[in-house]
Design a protein around this motif. Structure first.
Motif, PDB file in Angstrom:
ATOM      1  N   PRO A  25       0.831  -1.209   0.000  1.00  0.00           N
ATOM      2  CA  PRO A  25       0.000   0.000   0.000  1.00  0.00           C
ATOM      3  C   PRO A  25       0.869   1.263   0.000  1.00  0.00           C
ATOM      4  O   PRO A  25       1.983   1.262   0.520  1.00  0.00           O
ATOM      5  N   ALA A  26       0.350   2.315  -0.595  1.00  0.00           N
ATOM      6  CA  ALA A  26       1.070   3.588  -0.622  1.00  0.00           C
ATOM      7  C   ALA A  26       1.110   4.166   0.788  1.00  0.00           C
ATOM      8  O   ALA A  26       0.192   3.961   1.579  1.00  0.00           O
ATOM      9  N   LEU A  28       1.095   7.370   1.446  1.00  0.00           N
ATOM     10  CA  LEU A  28       0.164   8.496   1.434  1.00  0.00           C
ATOM     11  C   LEU A  28      -0.800   8.325   0.267  1.00  0.00           C
ATOM     12  O   LEU A  28      -0.416   7.863  -0.802  1.00  0.00           O
ATOM     13  N   THR A  29      -2.023   8.726   0.487  1.00  0.00           N
ATOM     14  CA  THR A  29      -2.983   8.706  -0.611  1.00  0.00           C
ATOM     15  C   THR A  29      -2.710   9.887  -1.532  1.00  0.00           C
ATOM     16  O   THR A  29      -2.006  10.837  -1.163  1.00  0.00           O
ATOM     17  N   ARG A  30      -3.301   9.850  -2.713  1.00  0.00           N
ATOM     18  CA  ARG A  30      -3.132  10.974  -3.645  1.00  0.00           C
ATOM     19  C   ARG A  30      -3.697  12.249  -3.038  1.00  0.00           C
ATOM     20  O   ARG A  30      -3.127  13.328  -3.214  1.00  0.00           O
ATOM     21  N   ALA A  31      -4.796  12.142  -2.327  1.00  0.00           N
ATOM     22  CA  ALA A  31      -5.404  13.324  -1.700  1.00  0.00           C
ATOM     23  C   ALA A  31      -4.467  13.916  -0.644  1.00  0.00           C
ATOM     24  O   ALA A  31      -4.312  15.136  -0.542  1.00  0.00           O
ATOM     25  N   GLU A  32      -3.813  13.042   0.132  1.00  0.00           N
ATOM     26  CA  GLU A  32      -2.868  13.525   1.140  1.00  0.00           C
ATOM     27  C   GLU A  32      -1.653  14.189   0.496  1.00  0.00           C
ATOM     28  O   GLU A  32      -1.179  15.228   0.963  1.00  0.00           O
ATOM     29  N   ASP A  35      -2.804  17.503  -0.770  1.00  0.00           N
ATOM     30  CA  ASP A  35      -2.991  18.430   0.351  1.00  0.00           C
ATOM     31  C   ASP A  35      -1.651  18.960   0.844  1.00  0.00           C
ATOM     32  O   ASP A  35      -1.495  20.153   1.095  1.00  0.00           O
TER      33      ASP A  35
END
Length: 92
Positions: A25-26, A28-32, A35
């Motif tokens: 799993p990454a 950080l998410t793309r949204a994070e 942000d």
């Protein structure tokens, strides 16, 4: 006990990090990530705005000092004129 140089230990530690599973799993998410990028841009804009305000404040302080100096000169001129008038009155 002999000490190992720091560089070989660092290389050994990095060697263990070289491969990552494809299904891992990454962190950080793309949204994070987006942000954090936005916050970094906001910080840069904030720094730029602070620098601009600091520059403008320095200009205003310099202008205020110049105006105070000019006012002092005007006050000195007025005082000299007043004294000159007093001397004229005393001579007549």
């Amino acid at each position: 006990m002999p000490r190992l140089p720091a560089l070989p230990l660092l290389l050994l530690a990095l060697a263990g990090c070289a491969e990552v599973a494809a299904d891992a799993p990454a962190l950080l998410t793309r949204a994070e990530i987006a942000d954090r990028t936005m916050n970094a841009a906001d910080t840069a804009r904030g720094t730029q705005a602070a620098d601009e305000l600091g520059y403008r404040a320095a200009q205003l302080r310099a202008r205020a000092a110049q105006l105070r100096h000019n006012d002092r000169d005007a006050a000195e001129r007025a005082e000299l004129l007043r004294r000159a008038q007093l001397l004229e009155e005393q001579q007549t």
